[in-house]
Design a protein around this motif. Structure first.
Motif, PDB file in Angstrom:
ATOM      1  N   UNK A 282      -8.461   1.511 -42.621  1.00 37.98           N
ATOM      2  CA  UNK A 282      -9.174   2.766 -42.409  1.00 37.98           C
ATOM      3  C   UNK A 282      -8.557   3.583 -41.280  1.00 37.98           C
ATOM      4  N   UNK A 283      -8.221   2.848 -40.178  1.00 37.48           N
ATOM      5  CA  UNK A 283      -7.592   3.564 -39.058  1.00 37.48           C
ATOM      6  C   UNK A 283      -6.234   4.146 -39.442  1.00 37.48           C
ATOM      7  N   UNK A 284      -5.484   3.375 -40.249  1.00 34.64           N
ATOM      8  CA  UNK A 284      -4.193   3.890 -40.704  1.00 34.64           C
ATOM      9  C   UNK A 284      -4.364   5.135 -41.569  1.00 34.64           C
ATOM     10  N   UNK A 285      -5.385   5.114 -42.464  1.00 32.79           N
ATOM     11  CA  UNK A 285      -5.656   6.293 -43.290  1.00 32.79           C
ATOM     12  C   UNK A 285      -6.076   7.484 -42.441  1.00 32.79           C
ATOM     13  N   UNK A 286      -6.958   7.190 -41.429  1.00 34.59           N
ATOM     14  CA  UNK A 286      -7.363   8.279 -40.547  1.00 34.59           C
ATOM     15  C   UNK A 286      -6.175   8.831 -39.767  1.00 34.59           C
ATOM     16  N   UNK A 287      -5.280   7.904 -39.341  1.00 30.81           N
ATOM     17  CA  UNK A 287      -4.091   8.354 -38.627  1.00 30.81           C
ATOM     18  C   UNK A 287      -3.195   9.211 -39.526  1.00 30.81           C
ATOM     19  N   UNK A 288      -3.049   8.791 -40.769  1.00 27.43           N
ATOM     20  CA  UNK A 288      -2.241   9.589 -41.693  1.00 27.43           C
ATOM     21  C   UNK A 288      -2.872  10.953 -41.947  1.00 27.43           C
ATOM     22  N   UNK A 289      -4.215  10.973 -42.111  1.00 27.80           N
ATOM     23  CA  UNK A 289      -4.888  12.250 -42.292  1.00 27.80           C
ATOM     24  C   UNK A 289      -4.714  13.132 -41.060  1.00 27.80           C
ATOM     25  N   UNK A 290      -4.854  12.508 -39.887  1.00 28.68           N
ATOM     26  CA  UNK A 290      -4.662  13.277 -38.656  1.00 28.68           C
ATOM     27  C   UNK A 290      -3.249  13.818 -38.545  1.00 28.68           C
ATOM     28  N   UNK A 291      -2.257  13.005 -38.925  1.00 33.32           N
ATOM     29  CA  UNK A 291      -0.872  13.479 -38.892  1.00 33.32           C
ATOM     30  C   UNK A 291      -0.643  14.616 -39.874  1.00 33.32           C
ATOM     31  N   UNK A 292      -1.255  14.484 -41.083  1.00 34.36           N
ATOM     32  CA  UNK A 292      -1.112  15.577 -42.050  1.00 34.36           C
ATOM     33  C   UNK A 292      -1.761  16.862 -41.534  1.00 34.36           C
TER      34      UNK A 292
END
Length: 383
Positions: free
Chosen positions: A222-232
């Motif tokens: 979940x944190x990785x997905x949130x990080x990817x969303x934040x990066x996008x």
């Protein structure tokens, strides 16, 4: 035949001789009204009929001979007509035969054309079938190639997975060896799940740790997905910021260019205003100097009939000066006339001279005032 044959005629027979009477004489006339002498004139007989006509109408020609000649001519013509008819029949038969052959050839040509058209239609159908089969075969070949490429890619992936699994098996082989050795040292009842079993706490601890591990992995995912969303979102914000920066810089450059143009226009307007002010100042100074000169001239040429000098306007003052100058000129003219009349009028002439001198002095003073006003105006402009 002997009775019908014509008799031979003697050339000495007087019947065969042509007798010509005295006909119209042929005379070549060169001039009208001349006297013509008809002596020694040779008369030429004139024959206007053809030889056949002469033979037919001649007195000495035998009727039987003419009939035979006509009969022979008729027989020749009849034979020629029969020959022409036979020739015409032969031509007509040949034409009929050629027409039949031509019709037969046309029929054969039509049959050949029909066969050729049928052959072409069959070839066209065969060509369409062959093209369709070729297209289907080509599509099937493409599908097969794609299937082969997909299967090759799957095979490569499976081979890579197999290699990774082999590496993993070889990596965990030591643990299998360890566990197999542990089994040799375990008691016989280690599989019992009672409350007094020594294995149950370890199993529960393992279950707890596995559940915690799964929760942590889920949380990490979940944190990785949130990080990817934040990066996008950060990339999107950076792009928007870059776009806004470009648009702002463009607007700023446009406003800067507008400000430069307005500044240039203001500078030009200020220069024009200063030039207009300088011109108006020159005009005012010139008008003031002209007014002062007119006041001075009015004081010198003052006439009591026009009233006080301070209440007088510029036009009235100019009329007064004009009248004064006219009076002085009239006075000068009268003085010159008096000087011409005699020496008795010397005193009047002296007065006239004085008046002329005064007028000259006034004119000189006017010119001096004008020049001084111009000099003062130029000094004001230079200052």
């Amino acid at each position: 035949m002997a009775n019908n044959s014509p008799n031979f005629l003697d050339e000495a027979d007087p019947r065969l001789k042509l007798k010509v009477g005295c006909g119209t004489r042929n005379i070549f006339v060169t001039q009208l009204g001349e006297s013509r002498e008809e002596k020694n004139v040779n008369h030429i007989p004139v024959v206007t009929e053809t030889a056949s006509r002469i033979l037919e109408t001649g007195v000495n020609t035998l009727q039987q001979t003419l009939v035979l000649k006509r009969q022979v001519e008729l027989d020749d013509i009849h034979m020629q007509l029969l020959m022409k008819q036979e020739e015409f029949k032969g031509h007509m038969n040949a034409l009929a035969q050629r027409r039949a052959e031509l019709e037969l050839k046309q029929q054969e040509t039509k049959n050949k054309v029909k066969k050729f058209e049928k052959f072409m239609e069959d070839n066209e159908l065969k060509r369409h079938r062959a093209l369709k089969k070729c297209q289907v075969a080509r599509e099937q070949n493409l599908l097969k190639k794609r299937e082969i490429e997909d299967l090759t890619e799957q095979l490569e992936k499976l081979q890579l997975r197999q290699q990774s699994l082999k590496k993993r098996v070889s990596k965990y082989k030591i643990f299998e060896y360890y566990l197999m050795n542990i089994l040799d040292y375990l008691p016989e009842n280690y599989l019992e799940y009672g409350s007094d079993s020594l294995v149950m706490p370890i199993i529960r601890r393992h279950e707890t740790l596995s559940i915690t591990h799964q929760d942590l992995m889920l949380r990490i995912g979940q944190l990785v997905e949130e990080l990817e969303r934040g990066q996008r979102q950060l990339e999107i914000l950076k792009q928007e910021h870059t776009t806004n920066k470009l648009t702002t810089n463009k607007e700023l450059s446009e406003l800067q260019s507008q400000w430069d143009r307005l500044k240039e226009q203001n500078n030009q307007t200020e220069v024009n205003l200063l030039m207009d002010q300088g011109q108006s100042r020159d005009k005012v100074e010139e008008f003031a100097s002209l007014f002062i000169a007119m006041r001075n001239l009015g004081e010198q040429c003052y006439l009591h009939t026009y009233g006080p000098l301070n209440d007088m306007d510029m036009l009235t003052m100019m009329d007064m000066v004009k009248e004064y100058i006219l009076e002085k000129t009239d006075t000068g003219k009268k003085a010159t006339r008096l000087m011409e009349c005699g020496s008795a009028m010397t005193a009047g002439t002296d007065l006239a001279d004085k008046s002329v001198r005064v007028s000259v002095k006034t004119i000189n003073s006017k010119t001096q005032l004008k020049s001084s006003s111009k000099v003062s105006g130029k000094s004001g402009i230079s200052s």
